[in-house]
Design a protein around this motif. Structure first.
Motif, PDB file in Angstrom:
ATOM      1  N   PHE A 120      46.720  10.790  -3.285  1.00  0.00           N
ATOM      2  CA  PHE A 120      47.989  10.725  -4.006  1.00  0.00           C
ATOM      3  C   PHE A 120      47.894  11.428  -5.356  1.00  0.00           C
ATOM      4  CE2 PHE A 120      48.044   6.582  -1.574  1.00  0.00           C
ATOM      5  CZ  PHE A 120      48.995   6.991  -0.651  1.00  0.00           C
TER       6      PHE A 120
ATOM      7  N   TRP B 157      49.770  11.157  -7.772  1.00  0.00           N
ATOM      8  CA  TRP B 157      50.242  10.314  -8.875  1.00  0.00           C
ATOM      9  C   TRP B 157      49.280   9.176  -9.204  1.00  0.00           C
ATOM     10  CZ3 TRP B 157      53.174  11.464  -4.515  1.00  0.00           C
ATOM     11  CH2 TRP B 157      53.120  10.537  -3.471  1.00  0.00           C
ATOM     12  N   MET B 158      48.104   9.168  -8.578  1.00  0.00           N
ATOM     13  CA  MET B 158      47.121   8.140  -8.917  1.00  0.00           C
ATOM     14  C   MET B 158      45.832   8.793  -9.398  1.00  0.00           C
ATOM     15  SD  MET B 158      47.364   5.425  -5.817  1.00  0.00           S
ATOM     16  CE  MET B 158      48.946   4.833  -5.247  1.00  0.00           C
TER      17      MET B 158
ATOM     18  N   TYR C 158      43.450  12.699 -12.942  1.00  0.00           N
ATOM     19  CA  TYR C 158      44.421  12.858 -11.856  1.00  0.00           C
ATOM     20  C   TYR C 158      43.991  14.014 -10.956  1.00  0.00           C
ATOM     21  CZ  TYR C 158      47.516   9.527 -14.027  1.00  0.00           C
ATOM     22  OH  TYR C 158      48.038   8.380 -14.531  1.00  0.00           O
TER      23      TYR C 158
ATOM     24  N   SER D  25      45.313  16.627  -9.950  1.00  0.00           N
ATOM     25  CA  SER D  25      45.632  17.999 -10.361  1.00  0.00           C
ATOM     26  C   SER D  25      44.480  18.629 -11.135  1.00  0.00           C
ATOM     27  CB  SER D  25      46.904  18.010 -11.209  1.00  0.00           C
ATOM     28  OG  SER D  25      46.751  17.193 -12.334  1.00  0.00           O
TER      29      SER D  25
ATOM     30  N   ILE E  39      58.804  14.193  -0.264  1.00  0.00           N
ATOM     31  CA  ILE E  39      57.431  13.656  -0.279  1.00  0.00           C
ATOM     32  C   ILE E  39      56.708  14.115   0.988  1.00  0.00           C
ATOM     33  CG2 ILE E  39      56.026  11.563  -0.228  1.00  0.00           C
ATOM     34  CD1 ILE E  39      58.245  10.130  -1.700  1.00  0.00           C
TER      35      ILE E  39
ATOM     36  N   LYS F 267      54.711  14.294   4.189  1.00  0.00           N
ATOM     37  CA  LYS F 267      54.593  13.250   5.212  1.00  0.00           C
ATOM     38  C   LYS F 267      53.189  12.651   5.265  1.00  0.00           C
ATOM     39  CE  LYS F 267      55.312  12.528  10.025  1.00  0.00           C
ATOM     40  NZ  LYS F 267      54.017  11.888   9.950  1.00  0.00           N
ATOM     41  N   ILE F 268      52.210  13.430   4.860  1.00  0.00           N
ATOM     42  CA  ILE F 268      50.835  12.944   4.915  1.00  0.00           C
ATOM     43  C   ILE F 268      50.665  11.669   4.081  1.00  0.00           C
ATOM     44  CG2 ILE F 268      50.044  14.397   2.983  1.00  0.00           C
ATOM     45  CD1 ILE F 268      47.890  13.772   5.994  1.00  0.00           C
ATOM     46  N   TYR F 269      51.426  11.548   2.973  1.00  0.00           N
ATOM     47  CA  TYR F 269      51.277  10.369   2.121  1.00  0.00           C
ATOM     48  C   TYR F 269      51.835   9.120   2.800  1.00  0.00           C
ATOM     49  CZ  TYR F 269      50.176  13.951  -1.282  1.00  0.00           C
ATOM     50  OH  TYR F 269      49.606  15.011  -1.912  1.00  0.00           O
TER      51      TYR F 269
ATOM     52  N   THR G  19      54.035   2.338  -4.265  1.00  0.00           N
ATOM     53  CA  THR G  19      52.908   3.260  -4.414  1.00  0.00           C
ATOM     54  C   THR G  19      53.172   4.641  -3.838  1.00  0.00           C
ATOM     55  OG1 THR G  19      51.858   2.560  -2.342  1.00  0.00           O
ATOM     56  CG2 THR G  19      51.236   1.371  -4.329  1.00  0.00           C
ATOM     57  N   VAL G  20      54.204   4.782  -3.013  1.00  0.00           N
ATOM     58  CA  VAL G  20      54.465   6.101  -2.427  1.00  0.00           C
ATOM     59  C   VAL G  20      55.889   6.600  -2.709  1.00  0.00           C
ATOM     60  CG1 VAL G  20      54.482   7.476  -0.323  1.00  0.00           C
ATOM     61  CG2 VAL G  20      52.778   5.686  -0.610  1.00  0.00           C
TER      62      VAL G  20
ATOM     63  N   GLY H 171      56.410   9.154  -5.734  1.00  0.00           N
ATOM     64  CA  GLY H 171      56.566  10.480  -5.139  1.00  0.00           C
ATOM     65  C   GLY H 171      57.909  11.108  -5.472  1.00  0.00           C
TER      66      GLY H 171
ATOM     67  N   PRO I 223      52.316  10.684 -16.048  1.00  0.00           N
ATOM     68  CA  PRO I 223      51.181  11.331 -16.716  1.00  0.00           C
ATOM     69  C   PRO I 223      50.517  12.372 -15.817  1.00  0.00           C
ATOM     70  CG  PRO I 223      50.628   9.098 -16.038  1.00  0.00           C
ATOM     71  CD  PRO I 223      52.088   9.264 -15.803  1.00  0.00           C
ATOM     72  N   TRP I 224      50.678  12.217 -14.495  1.00  0.00           N
ATOM     73  CA  TRP I 224      50.007  13.133 -13.572  1.00  0.00           C
ATOM     74  C   TRP I 224      50.719  14.474 -13.489  1.00  0.00           C
ATOM     75  CZ3 TRP I 224      52.951  14.253  -9.094  1.00  0.00           C
ATOM     76  CH2 TRP I 224      54.071  13.425  -8.910  1.00  0.00           C
TER      77      TRP I 224
ATOM     78  N   GLN J 141      49.628  17.322 -16.707  1.00  0.00           N
ATOM     79  CA  GLN J 141      48.333  17.986 -16.856  1.00  0.00           C
ATOM     80  C   GLN J 141      48.091  19.090 -15.838  1.00  0.00           C
ATOM     81  OE1 GLN J 141      46.759  14.152 -16.311  1.00  0.00           O
ATOM     82  NE2 GLN J 141      45.693  14.114 -18.244  1.00  0.00           N
ATOM     83  N   VAL J 142      49.133  19.564 -15.188  1.00  0.00           N
ATOM     84  CA  VAL J 142      48.938  20.593 -14.171  1.00  0.00           C
ATOM     85  C   VAL J 142      48.406  21.864 -14.811  1.00  0.00           C
ATOM     86  CG1 VAL J 142      50.079  22.057 -12.478  1.00  0.00           C
ATOM     87  CG2 VAL J 142      50.666  19.661 -12.623  1.00  0.00           C
TER      88      VAL J 142
END
Ligand SMILES: Nc1ncnc2c1ncn2[C@@H]1O[C@H](COP(=O)(O)OP(=O)(O)O)[C@@H](O)[C@H]1O
Ligand SMILES: [Mg+2]
Lengths: 270, 257
Positions: A90, A92-93, A133, A135, B151, B153-155, B172-173, B177, B252-253, B256-257
């Motif tokens: 994921f 986002w985790m 994360y 990324s 989102i 599909k794998i998640y 959580t998804v 997502g 937050p995720w 940081q890309v």
């Protein structure tokens, strides 16, 4: 087989995908029995239905015919955990939340699940990235997280779909070692898909070779290279080379056949 | 490195310089009577009118009234938008029940609904809040649904394989997502809310920034109109800063890309 109890049993399994361009027989008449604690490898050309078989075992896809059954011995543990072929952690985790995901789903307290997760994060060599994360990770690092997520969940059956395919040589060997070590300790039933004959020989008790169009069992070879195996040493043995040759022969025929098939198909399309 | 610093400095100077030069140009043209100050005023006249309006508390009061309506309307529109959007994204059943209706009513300009809303909810606060809510709702629900549908599909497979129950699946998804798209919807919704507040305060309002604009029109008080307009654009800027900050905090995720 030498296994006392059966862990996975598959009888006359078939899977047909109905697509806009027609029907695809991904699996046809698959019957096999995997023992408790066995390390079972599957090799075969791409498109022969390896992933489909694993997904049906995991309960993520339904079959079109036949039966499967997975035996449970301990109700507290999850039946199976899958390491997916594609990127599946994921975004986002953080790494630690990804690794402890299965434990969280089983309501294990945060402190405890983080302890377990930390152990596996260390094992995959990503301690520095515990709170990062995805990324910030490379493709191979993400795949290692996915492996750790399945290990940390401590399932009865590990289903691994080309888990080390995207890794560089060093990390692949390191993780093969770790997998062997963990498996030899816990003797978890493991179904392991790979496109590498070498990997199958290093890890598996038996190796199932599949053929494509339709996806069928070509043969199942017993790999009695002595355990515990040292990956660096077994390659030099005569037995290894004989087994390698026989699997390679089957696969080579298979690949050339499917190439020939697809080229005649292409021609008939014109 | 030095070259980069230099160009970023240049960009910063330009971004301050260009609005400043427009202000100066505006002032000069007003002073030499190229433009009619009765219609277009001038920066100095506006500033002159601004100070008493600020000191008397009138501007702050009207701003507070509008901000309240915008926030309530924004909340009342976005909360059901997110919930229904997630439902529509996850369940083909819910999607087929609502999507045609939403697609059919979405193109109706929300302003065209105002008379109806006034008839139903009367002249009070509710009708204004509702007008804003409905505009926000559409943008949020559509974006949220698209977010869930996008989102990978794998998640969903991972969640299923690791035994996520329904609640965990949402938390959580589905929600995380879809959050990037939800925020896109919230930002569009905020822009829409500011458009609608002016319209909503046109009819039967006794305070608010939009009301100031219409009163300034009635009284031909051009400076006050400009002050209200500037206040609106300042509010828009402030809200987008707040949403950006919230987004960075919740996602937050992403940053940081
Ligand atoms: N969801 C699907 N819909 C249609 N066809 C599929 C689907 N998944 C797999 N297939 C087809 O089934 C066959 C087997 O696929 P797969 O199990 O992924 O092969 P492998 O993992 O051995 O490369 C392929 O021909 C593939 O195109
Ligand atoms: Mg595959």
């Amino acid at each position: 087989m030498a296994y006392e109890k059966e862990s996975i049993s598959v009888t006359n399994l078939s899977k047909i995908f109905h697509t806009t361009s027609g029907e695809i027989t991904a699996l046809q008449d698959i019957s096999l029995s995997i023992g408790e604690g066995e390390f079972f490898c599957i090799v075969g050309p791409s498109g022969c239905g390896k992933t489909t078989l694993l997904r049906i075992l995991a309960g993520l896809d339904s079959s079109s015919g036949g039966t499967i059954s997975l035996k449970t011995t301990n109700v507290d543990r999850p039946i199976n955990s899958m390491v997916f072929q594609e990127q599946s952690i994921f975004p986002w985790m953080t790494v630690i939340d990804n690794v402890s995901y299965g434990l969280r789903m089983r309501n294990i307290p945060k402190k405890e699940r983080y302890e377990i997760a930390n152990h596996y994060i260390e094992m995959i060599g990503l301690s520095k990235f515990t709170h990062a994360y995805p990324s910030q990770l490379s493709g191979g690092m993400k795949q290692r997280v996915s492996v750790a997520r399945a290990f940390a969940n401590d399932p009865e059956i590990l289903l691994m779909d080309e888990p080390f395919g995207a890794l560089d040589e060093q990390n692949r060997i390191l993780l093969q070692h770790e997998l062997l070590r963990i498996w030899e300790e816990a003797r978890k039933t493991t179904v392991f898909i790979t496109h590498s004959i070498d990997e199958a020989l290093c890890l598996g008790d038996r190796i199932m070779v599949m053929s494509a169009n339709p996806g069928m069992i070509k043969t199942i070879i017993t790999n009695d290279l002595p355990r515990p195996r040292k990956i660096s040493e077994i390659r030099t043995s005569l037995q290894y080379n004989q087994l390698f040759q026989s699997i390679w022969q089957i696969l080579r025929d298979e690949v050339t056949n499917s190439k020939a098939n697809s080229s005649t198909e292409e021609k008939s399309n014109y | 490195m030095i070259k980069q610093d230099y160009s970023s400095l240049l960009i910063r100077i330009l971004s301050i310089l260009s609005p400043l030069s427009i202000l100066i140009l505006w002032e000069v043209m007003a002073r030499v009577h190229i433009i009619d100050t009765r219609l277009l005023s001038s920066p100095s006249l506006i500033l002159h009118a601004f100070i008493p309006l600020l000191l008397s508390g009138e501007l702050l009061y009207n701003t507070a009234v509008s901000v309240q309506r915008v926030l309530w309307g924004f909340l009342a529109g976005s909360a059901p938008g997110i919930v229904l959007g997630i439902g529509m994204g996850l369940s083909p059943l819910i999607r087929s029940a609502f999507e045609p209706m939403i697609a059919a009513t979405y193109p109706i300009p929300k302003l065209a609904l105002m008379p109806l809303i006034l008839l139903v909810f009367g002249l009070g606060e509710t009708s204004k809040i509702f007008t804003i809510a409905i505009g926000v709702f559409y943008l949020v629900v559509i974006n949220t649904m698209a977010g869930v549908l996008s989102i990978d599909k794998i998640y969903l497979d991972v969640a299923q394989n690791f035994g996520a129950n329904r609640k965990n699946f949402y938390l959580t998804v589905a929600l995380p997502g879809a959050l990037p798209m939800i925020f896109a919807g919230l930002k569009l919704g905020m822009g829409m809310a500011l458009i609608l507040i002016v319209a909503a305060e046109l009819s039967a309002a006794k305070a608010g920034v939009g009301w100031m604009i219409w009163r300034a029109y009635d009284m031909f008080a051009i400076e006050q109109m400009f002050i209200a307009l500037i206040t609106l654009s300042f509010l828009g800027y402030l809200f987008s800063l707040l949403l950006d900050a919230l987004e960075n905090w919740v996602l937050p995720w992403k940053k940081q890309v």
